[in-house]
Design an enzyme around this catalytic site. Structure first.
Site, mmCIF file in Angstrom:
data_model
loop_
_atom_site.group_PDB
_atom_site.id
_atom_site.type_symbol
_atom_site.label_atom_id
_atom_site.label_comp_id
_atom_site.label_asym_id
_atom_site.label_seq_id
_atom_site.Cartn_x
_atom_site.Cartn_y
_atom_site.Cartn_z
ATOM 1 N N THR A 95 103.596 3.388 60.913
ATOM 2 C CA THR A 95 103.628 4.681 61.670
ATOM 3 C C THR A 95 104.944 5.474 61.514
ATOM 4 O OG1 THR A 95 104.405 3.226 63.487
ATOM 5 C CG2 THR A 95 101.946 3.630 63.407
ATOM 6 N N CYS A 96 106.097 4.949 61.292
ATOM 7 C CA CYS A 96 107.537 5.674 61.110
ATOM 8 C C CYS A 96 107.158 6.689 59.931
ATOM 9 C CB CYS A 96 108.451 4.546 60.522
ATOM 10 S SG CYS A 96 108.718 3.164 61.795
ATOM 11 N N PHE A 97 106.387 6.184 58.914
ATOM 12 C CA PHE A 97 106.169 7.325 57.847
ATOM 13 C C PHE A 97 104.807 8.038 57.959
ATOM 14 C CE2 PHE A 97 108.909 3.682 56.550
ATOM 15 C CZ PHE A 97 110.013 4.411 56.497
#
Length: 884
Positions: free
Chosen positions: A849-851
């Site tokens: 989810t960070c990227f």
């Protein structure tokens, strides 16, 4: 007698009278100084009309030349063994003397009277801080060769004798270098400058001011400029290094408290360098000095009247600074013309705009102070209409400058219409990057003149699209944007959002500057309160690092998930902090301390007010991190945060029943109201934790019957009691928490005033539209797969078959974003990505989810893919763990 004739005569005298060599050189130095000083007080706008009146300077120099040419050699001491200097403080001149050691001080006074005409009894000779007595011999006074004496009037001592000595030695060394003598070196000059700055930095601010005055009184700035203009090898570099030591504060060379008093020194440098180079302002050292003077003016202005700010507002300073305003305005006008007619990469430089702003401010302040009480200036300006002298020439010139620059800016903005920020601008458009700064200065000028403000804002309103594009591209944190935020008619949502977001700190990338949180999901609200509500506000300004207990995932994706979960908990009715509006369950306002028919009041929790402060911080942090939390504040709550009044129309969503009742009372037939058919008085019933009590809306309210004349007052008091007074503490604590996150906490009201309520809704809630599959696909890229691969085609077909709730869960599983920005997928921090997973096709999809990465195994069929995504889009699955 012309200047050239004086030069010829002095040169001839020098050749004929070798014994008077020192006097002649001194006169030559005076002449160079006069040439540099000549008529600088005349404004730059008139400089092209002539060189000014040199009569007084020429008369003085003629007397000097006559004195030197007609000197009687026989009157000079025979075989003198002393050579020294006498500095005349009042006139700024230096006399050179040859004498014998046994000559008396009185004889020296008499020689000074012959040369200067100053009576002996008015003279006081100071050497090393002490007054010399008449009966003493020069030997008794320990006068040495090349010594420096000061001639003053009726002065017995000086507080800083060492400073006088160093500065006089500095001036003498410079004069020697200008004459090409080898008795002194450039090192002597730089050493004495260092010694002077060390003495000036030794004490407090007042002492530093006295040292600077000695430096000015000794004409040391003039001497340094003479050295800079000297043709002898090495002199220019020496002078430039010395002058630059005054241009900016530093810990070692020029402490800030000393630098704050250097205004007259920098001004003198600028005047002399500009005149010494023909007045064209092309010399690099002059430009550096001008920028330094401008920076000092800005610093002085920011201090609000400390230091030498009063000097910068005086009429003398205004007249001296005006040539710089004129010069910079002309340069700015030419640069804007270039920006309009040539490539977009050309235009005004940041340095020119900054200097123009700095020198313009004192002029604006002075004009406003003189004519401000009379209101905007009506042109043509008539000084007779004002009670005190005004700057008529400056007022006229400044208006001409305003008209010229506004027209140039209008043309430059028109050039961008239809294509506001083309590719050339995106990679760095110097000219356009300064347009906002120039417009801000023009707005400041427009406030001085009748009708100018209206003209200014009309031009900006007609070019609103271009102005907004400039704002979103070039408005930076730390700059003053209040003038734009106060005029919302020239901005759109994106521009206003960009400007208010600049009120938040910049999120840091360094791990050690982040505020760390380790939170147990089962105690989400309580532990979040401990980490955020009890933290020092400054520790939250760098950003947040979030981790859930017993989970490995960290990073921005987990942080976005935490914002979503904690916001959901804050606005959960079970926690009794906020109440949802009956007509719109997305909208919330604080649960009153006492309310009508509310199941519970927020004060059931002893920490309820601290929790509102915590809520304010969370919402501000969500905005700062650009996370939409999916809630909307009711209008009456928003208005109170903005410091505005709440009216009947503002409670429509919060309490439809009370709204309709009040409307009926206001619209009822006056006769029916006056007949006391309503049976109402100025009281209200409130339910506080199950207990009903009657509260008077005003003093003696129980005995005041509502009639047609006071019903409006009754409705207003009722609204204020129910929706202002009852939640005033909650609003205040929420506002304080929100303010804690802003760069400037005092800007909180202005933050909300700068936005429309709908703007804030979009910023906090995000888009309320259904997810657009086409927009989703347009902002998705692929790694390991191609857009035309069967699996990708199956994936998007499966997404189209999903319900809206399933798509929301998929979006959250993919990105930890539960609510899109108002722009849709294009408003996210980056594009979304689909990666080909290396796992077996029997595994479920995973995400980073960070990227914004979704990893899909190579499923063999559409059915297999559909089954896998039916599992990950179940709410208890997609929302049950932190992905990374």
């Amino acid at each position: 007698m012309s200047l050239d004739c004086l030069f010829h005569r002095l040169s001839s005298t020098k050749r004929k009278l070798d014994d008077l060599n020192d006097d002649v050189d001194d006169a030559l130095s005076d002449l160079v100084s006069v040439r540099m000083r000549k008529d600088y007080s005349s404004h730059a706008v008139n400089s092209s009309n002539g060189d000014g009146d040199d009569s007084s300077d020429l008369s003085l120099l003629s007397d000097v030349v006559s004195r030197v040419s007609n000197s009687d050699l026989s009157s000079r001491p025979q075989n003198p063994d002393l050579h020294f200097f006498v500095r005349m403080i009042s006139q700024g001149n230096t006399l050179v003397f040859h004498a014998n050691s046994d000559d008396t001080v009185k004889s020296l006074h008499e020689r000074i009277q012959v040369i200067t005409g100053i009576p002996v009894f008015e003279q006081r000779l100071i050497y090393k801080g002490k007054q010399l007595q008449w009966e003493q011999s020069l030997a008794d006074c320990l006068i040495e060769n090349d010594a420096g004496l000061n001639l003053v009037g009726r002065m017995r001592s000086t507080e800083y004798p060492i400073t006088w000595q160093i500065v006089n030695e500095l001036v003498w060394s410079i004069c020697s270098l200008c004459r090409g003598e080898t008795v002194c070196s450039a090192r002597d000059v730089t050493t004495r400058i260092s010694d002077f700055l060390a003495l000036a930095s030794k004490d407090d601010s007042e002492a530093a001011k006295a040292h600077i005055q000695i430096f000015m009184s000794s004409s040391a700035p003039t001497a340094l400029v003479m050295l800079y203009l000297s043709p002898h090898k090495g002199n220019q570099k020496c002078a430039e290094d010395c002058i630059k030591r005054f241009l900016s504060p530093s810990c070692n060379n020029l402490p800030k408290f000393v630098y704050m008093h250097c205004f007259p020194i920098l001004l003198e440098f600028c005047k002399l360098l500009n005149r010494g180079n023909g007045g064209f302002g092309v010399d690099s050292l002059y430009v550096s000095c001008r920028s330094a003077l401008g920076s000092l003016l800005e610093t002085i202005g920011d201090r609000g009247g400390h230091g030498c700010y009063e000097y910068s507002k005086s009429s003398i300073a205004v007249q001296e600074l005006f040539p710089f305003v004129s010069e910079l305005a002309k340069t700015l006008s030419k640069d804007l013309e270039v920006s309009r007619t040539s490539k977009l990469s050309l235009g005004p430089s940041e340095d020119i705009v900054r200097d123009f702003k700095a020198f313009l401010l004192p002029l604006q302040l002075a004009i406003k102070e003189k004519v401000g009480p009379e209101g905007p200036i009506s042109l043509p300006f008539c000084e007779a209409n004002y009670n005190q002298p005004c700057y008529s020439e400056e007022i006229g010139f400044l208006h001409v400058t305003f008209v010229d620059l506004l027209q140039k800016m209008k043309d430059c903005l028109d050039k961008l219409v239809g294509n506001p920020l083309p590719k050339a601008v995106e990679i760095g458009h110097i000219g356009a990057s300064q347009y906002l700064a120039i417009l801000k200065e023009l707005y400041g000028i427009s406030k001085l003149y009748l009708g100018a403000k209206e003209k200014f804002w009309t031009i900006l309103r007609e070019r609103k699209v271009v102005v907004c594009s400039l704002i979103t591209r070039y408005a930076k944190r730390g700059e003053d944007h209040d003038w734009l935020l106060k005029h919302k008619e020239v901005t759109d949502f994106e521009a206003r959002r960009h400007l208010v977001m600049l009120m938040f700190p910049e999120i840091k990338d360094e791990y050690d500057e982040l505020h760390e949180m380790l939170i147990d999901r089962s105690h989400l609200l309580a532990e979040s309160f401990e980490y955020i509500g009890r933290a020092d506000p400054d520790s939250l300004h760098g950003g947040l690092f979030m981790e859930f207990k017993n989970e490995e995932a960290t990073g921005p994706g987990v942080l976005r998930e935490w914002f979503s979960l904690v916001s959901q908990a804050i606005f959960n009715p079970e926690n009794a902090l906020f109440v949802a509006c009956p007509n719109d369950r997305r909208r919330f306002f604080p649960n009153p301390v006492c309310g009508l028919c509310l199941p519970a009041a927020s004060k059931v929790d002893p920490l309820h007010l601290q929790y509102f402060s915590f809520c304010g911080r969370v919402i501000a942090l969500a905005l700062m991190h650009k996370v939409q939390v999916g809630v909307v504040f009711d209008r009456l709550f928003y208005l109170q945060l903005a410091g505005k009044d709440v009216t009947l129309e503002d409670i429509r969503d919060a309490d439809p029943y009370l709204y309709n009742s009040c409307k009926k009372i206001l619209e009822m037939d006056p006769k029916l109201v006056d007949s006391d058919a309503l049976g109402l008085t100025f009281v209200s019933e409130a339910n506080e934790l199950g207990s009903i009590k009657v509260v008077e809306l005003c003093t003696g309210g129980k005995n005041i019957t509502i009639n047609s004349m006071n019903r409006g007052e009754y409705v207003n008091l009722l609204i204020q009691y129910r929706f202002v007074r009852s939640i005033s503490e909650q609003v205040a604590y929420f506002a304080q928490g929100f303010s804690d996150i802003l760069l400037d906490p005092t800007q909180r009201k202005f933050f909300f005033q700068s936005l429309e309520p709908e703007d804030f809704d979009w910023m906090v809630h995000g888009s309320d539209r259904a997810l657009c599959i086409d927009d989703w696909k347009e902002h998705t890229e692929y790694h390991g797969y191609k857009e035309t691969d069967p699996l990708i085609l199956w994936f998007w077909k499966a997404v189209r078959e999903m319900s809206e709730d399933q798509r929301q869960v998929l979006l959250f599983f993919w990105t930890s974003v539960k609510h899109l920005p108002i722009e849709g997928f294009g408003g996210l921090a980056s594009k979304l990505y689909i990666y080909k997973a290396s796992e077996s096709h029997e595994r479920l999809p995973s995400s980073h989810t960070c990227f914004y990465r979704l990893c899909i195994p190579p499923y063999k069929s559409m059915e297999a893919l559909r089954c896998a995504f039916n599992i990950v889009t179940k709410e208890d699955y997609g929302y049950s763990f932190g992905t990374w």
